[in-house]
Design a protein around this motif. Structure first.
Motif, mmCIF file in Angstrom:
data_model
loop_
_atom_site.group_PDB
_atom_site.id
_atom_site.type_symbol
_atom_site.label_atom_id
_atom_site.label_comp_id
_atom_site.label_asym_id
_atom_site.label_seq_id
_atom_site.Cartn_x
_atom_site.Cartn_y
_atom_site.Cartn_z
ATOM 1 N N SER A 1 0.828 -1.197 0.000
ATOM 2 C CA SER A 1 0.000 0.000 0.000
ATOM 3 C C SER A 1 0.866 1.252 0.000
ATOM 4 C CB SER A 1 -0.889 0.017 1.243
ATOM 5 O OG SER A 1 -0.070 0.119 2.407
ATOM 6 N N PRO A 2 0.309 2.412 -0.351
ATOM 7 C CA PRO A 2 1.021 3.663 -0.089
ATOM 8 C C PRO A 2 1.342 3.736 1.408
ATOM 9 C CG PRO A 2 -0.870 4.061 -1.498
ATOM 10 C CD PRO A 2 -0.994 2.644 -1.018
ATOM 11 N N GLN A 3 2.544 4.119 1.734
ATOM 12 C CA GLN A 3 3.086 4.094 3.100
ATOM 13 C C GLN A 3 3.417 2.679 3.561
ATOM 14 O OE1 GLN A 3 0.031 6.496 5.265
ATOM 15 N NE2 GLN A 3 1.686 7.982 5.533
ATOM 16 N N GLY A 4 3.297 1.713 2.663
ATOM 17 C CA GLY A 4 3.671 0.343 3.003
ATOM 18 C C GLY A 4 5.179 0.212 3.167
ATOM 19 N N ARG A 5 5.588 -0.763 3.969
ATOM 20 C CA ARG A 5 7.010 -0.939 4.267
ATOM 21 C C ARG A 5 7.429 -2.384 4.042
ATOM 22 N NH1 ARG A 5 8.238 2.869 9.577
ATOM 23 N NH2 ARG A 5 6.774 4.534 9.038
ATOM 24 N N ALA A 6 8.535 -2.558 3.338
ATOM 25 C CA ALA A 6 9.161 -3.875 3.191
ATOM 26 C C ALA A 6 10.359 -3.925 4.123
ATOM 27 C CB ALA A 6 9.597 -4.096 1.750
ATOM 28 N N ILE A 7 10.349 -4.871 5.055
ATOM 29 C CA ILE A 7 11.421 -5.007 6.033
ATOM 30 C C ILE A 7 12.252 -6.237 5.659
ATOM 31 C CG2 ILE A 7 12.000 -5.071 8.464
ATOM 32 C CD1 ILE A 7 10.198 -2.711 7.662
ATOM 33 N N ILE A 8 13.518 -6.026 5.304
ATOM 34 C CA ILE A 8 14.386 -7.103 4.857
ATOM 35 C C ILE A 8 15.287 -7.506 6.014
ATOM 36 C CG2 ILE A 8 15.912 -7.876 3.015
ATOM 37 C CD1 ILE A 8 13.339 -6.519 1.999
ATOM 38 N N TYR A 9 15.154 -8.729 6.496
ATOM 39 C CA TYR A 9 15.967 -9.153 7.636
ATOM 40 C C TYR A 9 16.697 -10.467 7.368
ATOM 41 C CZ TYR A 9 12.088 -12.316 8.755
ATOM 42 O OH TYR A 9 11.131 -13.294 8.703
ATOM 43 N N GLY A 10 16.581 -11.011 6.176
ATOM 44 C CA GLY A 10 17.250 -12.276 5.874
ATOM 45 C C GLY A 10 17.418 -12.468 4.389
ATOM 46 N N ALA A 11 18.208 -13.475 4.034
ATOM 47 C CA ALA A 11 18.466 -13.781 2.621
ATOM 48 C C ALA A 11 18.609 -15.283 2.452
ATOM 49 C CB ALA A 11 19.717 -13.057 2.142
ATOM 50 N N SER A 12 17.588 -16.027 2.908
ATOM 51 C CA SER A 12 17.686 -17.485 2.892
ATOM 52 C C SER A 12 17.761 -18.036 1.476
ATOM 53 C CB SER A 12 16.492 -18.104 3.633
ATOM 54 O OG SER A 12 15.276 -17.777 2.996
ATOM 55 N N ASN A 13 17.373 -17.237 0.480
ATOM 56 C CA ASN A 13 17.484 -17.668 -0.910
ATOM 57 C C ASN A 13 18.940 -17.973 -1.279
ATOM 58 O OD1 ASN A 13 16.454 -18.041 -3.652
ATOM 59 N ND2 ASN A 13 17.543 -16.148 -4.136
ATOM 60 N N PHE A 14 19.886 -17.382 -0.548
ATOM 61 C CA PHE A 14 21.299 -17.591 -0.835
ATOM 62 C C PHE A 14 21.880 -18.789 -0.085
ATOM 63 C CE2 PHE A 14 20.682 -13.321 -2.293
ATOM 64 C CZ PHE A 14 21.580 -13.166 -3.333
ATOM 65 N N ALA A 15 21.068 -19.432 0.743
ATOM 66 C CA ALA A 15 21.545 -20.614 1.464
ATOM 67 C C ALA A 15 21.652 -21.795 0.501
ATOM 68 C CB ALA A 15 20.591 -20.952 2.607
ATOM 69 N N THR A 16 22.700 -22.603 0.691
ATOM 70 C CA THR A 16 22.884 -23.801 -0.118
ATOM 71 C C THR A 16 22.720 -25.032 0.765
ATOM 72 O OG1 THR A 16 25.267 -23.889 0.267
ATOM 73 C CG2 THR A 16 24.508 -22.565 -1.586
ATOM 74 N N HIS A 17 22.626 -26.168 0.138
ATOM 75 C CA HIS A 17 22.447 -27.416 0.877
ATOM 76 C C HIS A 17 23.734 -28.239 0.898
ATOM 77 C CE1 HIS A 17 18.230 -26.435 0.995
ATOM 78 N NE2 HIS A 17 18.184 -26.380 -0.316
ATOM 79 N N VAL B 1 11.633 0.682 1.822
ATOM 80 C CA VAL B 1 12.377 -0.569 1.958
ATOM 81 C C VAL B 1 13.394 -0.371 3.070
ATOM 82 C CG1 VAL B 1 13.878 -2.260 0.856
ATOM 83 C CG2 VAL B 1 12.113 -1.104 -0.492
ATOM 84 N N MET B 2 13.362 -1.240 4.069
ATOM 85 C CA MET B 2 14.275 -1.126 5.206
ATOM 86 C C MET B 2 14.959 -2.467 5.438
ATOM 87 S SD MET B 2 11.887 0.955 7.883
ATOM 88 C CE MET B 2 11.039 2.466 7.398
ATOM 89 N N GLY B 3 16.233 -2.399 5.738
ATOM 90 C CA GLY B 3 16.969 -3.619 6.042
ATOM 91 C C GLY B 3 17.697 -3.470 7.355
ATOM 92 N N PHE B 4 17.940 -4.581 8.027
ATOM 93 C CA PHE B 4 18.728 -4.494 9.257
ATOM 94 C C PHE B 4 19.443 -5.809 9.522
ATOM 95 C CE2 PHE B 4 15.179 -6.670 11.202
ATOM 96 C CZ PHE B 4 15.696 -7.293 12.325
ATOM 97 N N ASN B 5 20.471 -5.685 10.308
ATOM 98 C CA ASN B 5 21.322 -6.799 10.682
ATOM 99 C C ASN B 5 21.372 -6.844 12.202
ATOM 100 O OD1 ASN B 5 23.584 -8.427 11.319
ATOM 101 N ND2 ASN B 5 24.486 -8.007 9.322
ATOM 102 N N LEU B 6 21.066 -7.987 12.770
ATOM 103 C CA LEU B 6 21.011 -8.098 14.224
ATOM 104 C C LEU B 6 22.369 -7.821 14.872
ATOM 105 C CD1 LEU B 6 18.838 -8.755 16.346
ATOM 106 C CD2 LEU B 6 19.679 -11.105 16.357
ATOM 107 N N ILE B 7 23.442 -8.031 14.118
ATOM 108 C CA ILE B 7 24.770 -7.740 14.658
ATOM 109 C C ILE B 7 24.901 -6.250 14.962
ATOM 110 C CG2 ILE B 7 27.249 -7.743 14.158
ATOM 111 C CD1 ILE B 7 26.049 -10.475 14.819
#
Length: 339
Positions: free
Chosen positions: A230-246, A277-283
């Motif tokens: 929505s307008p004023q909507g926020r995407a919060i990026i806190y991970g990138a599991s798509n880059f995990a391999t097996h 769009v906001m991102g953060f790292n717990l570190i």
């Protein structure tokens, strides 16, 4: 004093994570010595083992961000804890061990009715969920919240906190088998990320828009879900599991392809569409000790349910635990227990 640790002389390959015995010093004046009883696994552990986590040491690495245990010694400046106290801790790596020295500000007492396994499953996922929703997302009552990987440790807590604000929650899973497992978590809608995912999501929204997008995948569905904000909507990026391999070590060709085809956002359109769009790292949050502790106490006041424990491994099964975690087939938290 001696302790047992899992250490890597050089990060990059899980097979180089070795169990070692080493000398262990006493605590500094502001530190507490904890005999660790349980360790919670996180994606950051897996990425740092493969040498893909920028904030982690590349040499002499002891992974591990969160744990629970018993206080066995303390420094002269520590008055908040006593010998024998059961505690929960969060550390900037180093928890894959039988003992740890840690600044008192990164510890809190284990709730009376919690097990060590539950304590080791709380801090990272609860902090991530709360900081993403409350501090960055500025969550408001009755909003629509889309939660990717809702069956994971963080996803479960994102949903619980969002329901505290009476939000409508839409969760996604990568495997249909997880839908039944999540049924007791009060998620309003659960969708499988398959070829019909966006179609079904639009049907649920029924011309409404998403207020908060909790993004932990950074994969192919980001653009389509971001366009439903929505307008004023926020995407919060806190991970990138798509880059995990097996695999035990990174597949650099696959990672390079994912990196160069990763979702991108046009900053001019952000102005036009009034989205964020906001991102953060717990570190980063770890570096703000007092602030981190204040957030933990805010979370405790919400009286959320205990963490959901998916699987428990023994300390000698650390490699098996990590491989199971990276399989993507887990539900809830994966914990390593030290007998």
């Amino acid at each position: 004093m001696r302790r047992v640790v899992y250490k890597m002389s050089k990060a990059g390959n899980l097979n180089d994570l070795k169990q070692l015995i080493e000398e262990f010093p006493g605590p500094e004046p502001n530190e507490v010595t904890v005999e660790i009883k349980s360790i919670g696994l996180n994606f950051a552990d897996f990425f740092c083992i493969q040498g893909l986590y920028k904030a982690a040491p590349k040499e002499n690495l002891i992974p591990g961000l969160e744990f629970s245990g018993v206080v066995i010694d303390k420094g002269s400046d520590v008055n908040e804890f006593s010998i024998g106290d059961k505690v929960i801790g969060v550390t900037k790596f180093g928890a894959f061990a039988t003992h740890i020295n840690l600044d008192k500000n990164y510890l809190m007492k284990l709730p009376d009715n919690w097990s060590f396994e539950e304590g080791a499953s709380f801090v990272v996922q609860a902090l991530t969920a709360y900081y993403a929703l409350k501090e960055l997302g500025n969550v408001k009552p009755n909003q629509i919240v889309l939660i990717h990987s809702v069956a994971g440790g963080v996803g479960i807590y994102v949903n619980r906190i969002a329901k505290n604000f009476n939000c409508t929650t839409i969760g996604t899973v990568g495997d249909a088998n997880k839908i039944g497992k999540i049924k007791n978590e009060n998620v309003d809608y659960v969708l499988v990320r398959d070829k019909n995912f966006i179609k079904h999501l639009k049907e649920i929204l029924n011309n409404k828009k998403i207020d908060l997008l909790l993004e932990s995948l950074t994969g192919k569905y980001f653009k389509d879900t971001f366009n439903l904000l929505s307008p004023q909507g926020r995407a919060i990026i806190y991970g990138a599991s798509n880059f995990a391999t097996h695999t035990s070590f990174p597949n650099y060709i696959e990672l390079a392809f994912k990196y160069f085809t990763r979702p991108k956002v046009d900053i001019l359109k952000l102005i036009e569409q009034n989205r964020s769009v906001m991102g953060f790292n717990l570190i980063w949050l770890y570096e703000k000790g007092e602030y981190l502790k204040s957030l933990l106490y805010e979370i405790i006041k919400l009286n959320l349910e205990k963490p959901y424990i998916g699987e428990i491994f023994n300390f000698n099964q650390m490699h098996d635990a990590i491989k199971k975690f990276q399989s993507g087939k887990t539900f809830g938290k994966v914990v390593v227990k030290i007998e």
